[in-house]
Design a protein around this motif. Structure first.
Motif, mmCIF file in Angstrom:
data_model
loop_
_atom_site.group_PDB
_atom_site.id
_atom_site.type_symbol
_atom_site.label_atom_id
_atom_site.label_comp_id
_atom_site.label_asym_id
_atom_site.label_seq_id
_atom_site.Cartn_x
_atom_site.Cartn_y
_atom_site.Cartn_z
ATOM 1 N N HIS A 184 0.825 -1.186 0.000
ATOM 2 C CA HIS A 184 0.000 0.000 0.000
ATOM 3 C C HIS A 184 0.866 1.245 0.000
ATOM 4 C CE1 HIS A 184 -2.774 -2.978 1.981
ATOM 5 N NE2 HIS A 184 -3.427 -2.616 0.902
ATOM 6 N N ARG A 185 0.439 2.251 -0.723
ATOM 7 C CA ARG A 185 1.167 3.518 -0.807
ATOM 8 C C ARG A 185 0.603 4.496 0.228
ATOM 9 N NH1 ARG A 185 1.537 5.634 -6.487
ATOM 10 N NH2 ARG A 185 3.607 4.775 -6.371
ATOM 11 N N VAL A 186 1.482 5.257 0.854
ATOM 12 C CA VAL A 186 1.066 6.259 1.830
ATOM 13 C C VAL A 186 0.585 7.498 1.073
ATOM 14 C CG1 VAL A 186 1.822 7.757 3.708
ATOM 15 C CG2 VAL A 186 2.679 5.418 3.567
ATOM 16 N N LEU A 187 -0.660 7.915 1.337
ATOM 17 C CA LEU A 187 -1.236 9.082 0.676
ATOM 18 C C LEU A 187 -1.170 10.324 1.553
ATOM 19 C CD1 LEU A 187 -4.433 7.519 -0.921
ATOM 20 C CD2 LEU A 187 -2.178 7.836 -1.943
ATOM 21 N N GLY A 188 -0.972 10.138 2.821
ATOM 22 C CA GLY A 188 -0.924 11.260 3.741
ATOM 23 C C GLY A 188 -1.387 10.854 5.118
ATOM 24 N N GLU A 189 -1.712 11.852 5.900
ATOM 25 C CA GLU A 189 -2.126 11.638 7.283
ATOM 26 C C GLU A 189 -3.584 12.057 7.450
ATOM 27 O OE1 GLU A 189 -1.043 14.121 11.188
ATOM 28 O OE2 GLU A 189 0.648 13.012 10.339
ATOM 29 N N VAL A 190 -4.347 11.269 8.187
ATOM 30 C CA VAL A 190 -5.730 11.637 8.486
ATOM 31 C C VAL A 190 -5.661 12.736 9.545
ATOM 32 C CG1 VAL A 190 -7.951 10.880 9.408
ATOM 33 C CG2 VAL A 190 -6.631 9.355 7.922
ATOM 34 N N SER A 191 -6.138 13.936 9.176
ATOM 35 C CA SER A 191 -6.049 15.070 10.098
ATOM 36 C C SER A 191 -7.379 15.419 10.756
ATOM 37 C CB SER A 191 -5.504 16.300 9.370
ATOM 38 O OG SER A 191 -6.394 16.716 8.355
ATOM 39 N N ASP A 192 -8.482 14.854 10.252
ATOM 40 C CA ASP A 192 -9.789 15.139 10.826
ATOM 41 C C ASP A 192 -10.772 14.072 10.360
ATOM 42 O OD1 ASP A 192 -11.782 16.432 12.245
ATOM 43 O OD2 ASP A 192 -11.824 18.221 10.977
ATOM 44 N N VAL A 193 -11.804 13.854 11.163
ATOM 45 C CA VAL A 193 -12.890 12.940 10.798
ATOM 46 C C VAL A 193 -14.191 13.695 11.020
ATOM 47 C CG1 VAL A 193 -14.035 10.742 11.317
ATOM 48 C CG2 VAL A 193 -11.540 10.907 11.451
ATOM 49 N N LEU A 194 -15.087 13.638 10.027
ATOM 50 C CA LEU A 194 -16.372 14.327 10.110
ATOM 51 C C LEU A 194 -17.466 13.298 10.318
ATOM 52 C CD1 LEU A 194 -14.353 16.049 8.326
ATOM 53 C CD2 LEU A 194 -16.381 17.238 7.573
#
Length: 86
Positions: free
Chosen positions: A1-11
Motif C-alpha cells: 500500500h502507498r502512503v497518501l498522507g495523514e488523516v487530520s480530521d474525521v467528520l
C-alpha cells in the motif's frame, strides 16, 4: 500500500453520529482533501487504508477552513467518489 498522507480530521453525520468523511493531508505545504470513510479500514499497525489512489484523492474537493461540509461540497464529493447509490 502507498502512503497518501495523514488523516487530520474525521467528520461525523449529525443524525447518526457515524464517521462519514475524513480529511487526508498529503504533506505540510499541501491542502488536505476529503475522502469517504466507507470502504476504508485500519490495519493492525494503525494505518488507514482507503480504496482509491493518490490521483483520485488529489482531484477530490479540498478541505478548507473548519472542515464543515455544505450541500454543494457534499454533492461534489458524492459525485467524485461515485457514492450516489448510498
Amino acid at each position: 500500500h502507498r502512503v497518501l498522507g495523514e488523516v487530520s480530521d474525521v467528520l461525523y453525520d449529525d443524525a447518526s453520529n457515524e464517521a462519514r468523511w475524513m480529511v487526508i493531508k498529503p504533506g505540510m505545504l499541501r491542502a488536505g482533501h476529503y475522502a469517504p470513510v466507507e470502504g476504508s479500514y485500519v490495519t493492525n499497525d494503525g494505518r488507514v487504508v482507503v480504496p482509491f489512489d493518490k490521483h483520485w484523492l488529489h482531484t477530490a474537493p479540498k478541505a478548507t477552513g473548519l472542515h464543515v461540509l455544505d450541500n454543494g461540497t457534499l454533492r461534489q464529493l458524492t459525485e467524485h467518489y461515485d457514492l450516489s447509490s448510498n
